[in-house]
Design a protein around this motif. Structure first.
Motif, PDB file in Angstrom:
ATOM      1  N   ILE A  41       0.832  -1.206   0.000  1.00 30.49           N
ATOM      2  CA  ILE A  41       0.000   0.000   0.000  1.00 30.49           C
ATOM      3  C   ILE A  41       0.868   1.258   0.000  1.00 30.49           C
ATOM      4  O   ILE A  41       0.688   2.164  -0.803  1.00 30.49           O
ATOM      5  N   GLN A  58      -1.543  -5.081   2.567  1.00 30.71           N
ATOM      6  CA  GLN A  58      -2.898  -5.541   2.845  1.00 30.71           C
ATOM      7  C   GLN A  58      -2.895  -7.055   2.685  1.00 30.71           C
ATOM      8  O   GLN A  58      -2.485  -7.582   1.653  1.00 30.71           O
ATOM      9  N   SER A  62      -9.762  -6.442   5.563  1.00 31.16           N
ATOM     10  CA  SER A  62      -9.630  -5.443   6.629  1.00 31.16           C
ATOM     11  C   SER A  62      -8.360  -5.598   7.455  1.00 31.16           C
ATOM     12  O   SER A  62      -8.182  -4.893   8.437  1.00 31.16           O
ATOM     13  N   TYR A  64      -4.103  -5.695   7.840  1.00 32.61           N
ATOM     14  CA  TYR A  64      -2.864  -5.188   7.266  1.00 32.61           C
ATOM     15  C   TYR A  64      -1.695  -5.662   8.117  1.00 32.61           C
ATOM     16  O   TYR A  64      -1.861  -6.044   9.272  1.00 32.61           O
ATOM     17  N   ARG A  91      -5.509  -0.075   8.107  1.00 38.50           N
ATOM     18  CA  ARG A  91      -5.076   0.796   6.993  1.00 38.50           C
ATOM     19  C   ARG A  91      -4.584   2.149   7.500  1.00 38.50           C
ATOM     20  O   ARG A  91      -3.728   2.780   6.902  1.00 38.50           O
TER      21      ARG A  91
END
Length: 98
Positions: A41, A58, A62, A64, A91
């Motif tokens: 990311i 990721q 949901s 990471y 995130r």
């Protein structure tokens, strides 16, 4: 950027994703599970005797993780290696030194 300090956070590039793809087996081995999703990311760098990459990835819809990947100097002709990682990230968690 001064040697030893962390760069600003930048969006992941194709080169960073390639590095992440190379260390994916190391990560999966350490966490003892397979990751269907493994997408870079954003990242930061730290210049040492080579470069430490701090990369947010990721691993599910949901979830990471943060990876610290070391890339040695080109003259050493070695691929990237997974030094450390942190799971259970979101995130929005900032990339910091670990």
């Amino acid at each position: 950027m001064m040697a030893g300090g962390l760069s600003d956070t930048r969006p992941a590039t194709k080169e960073v994703q390639h590095m992440v793809d190379q260390v994916k087996p190391q990560f999966e081995s350490r966490v003892n599970e397979k990751c269907g999703l493994f997408v870079a990311i954003e990242y930061r760098t730290q210049v040492v005797a080579g470069i430490n990459y701090f990369i947010k990835i990721q691993v599910s819809d949901s979830m990471y993780a943060h990876l610290r990947v070391f890339q040695s100097l080109p003259s050493e002709n070695q691929g990237p290696s997974l030094v450390s990682y942190q799971t259970g990230k979101t995130r929005d968690d900032p990339l910091t030194y670990f």
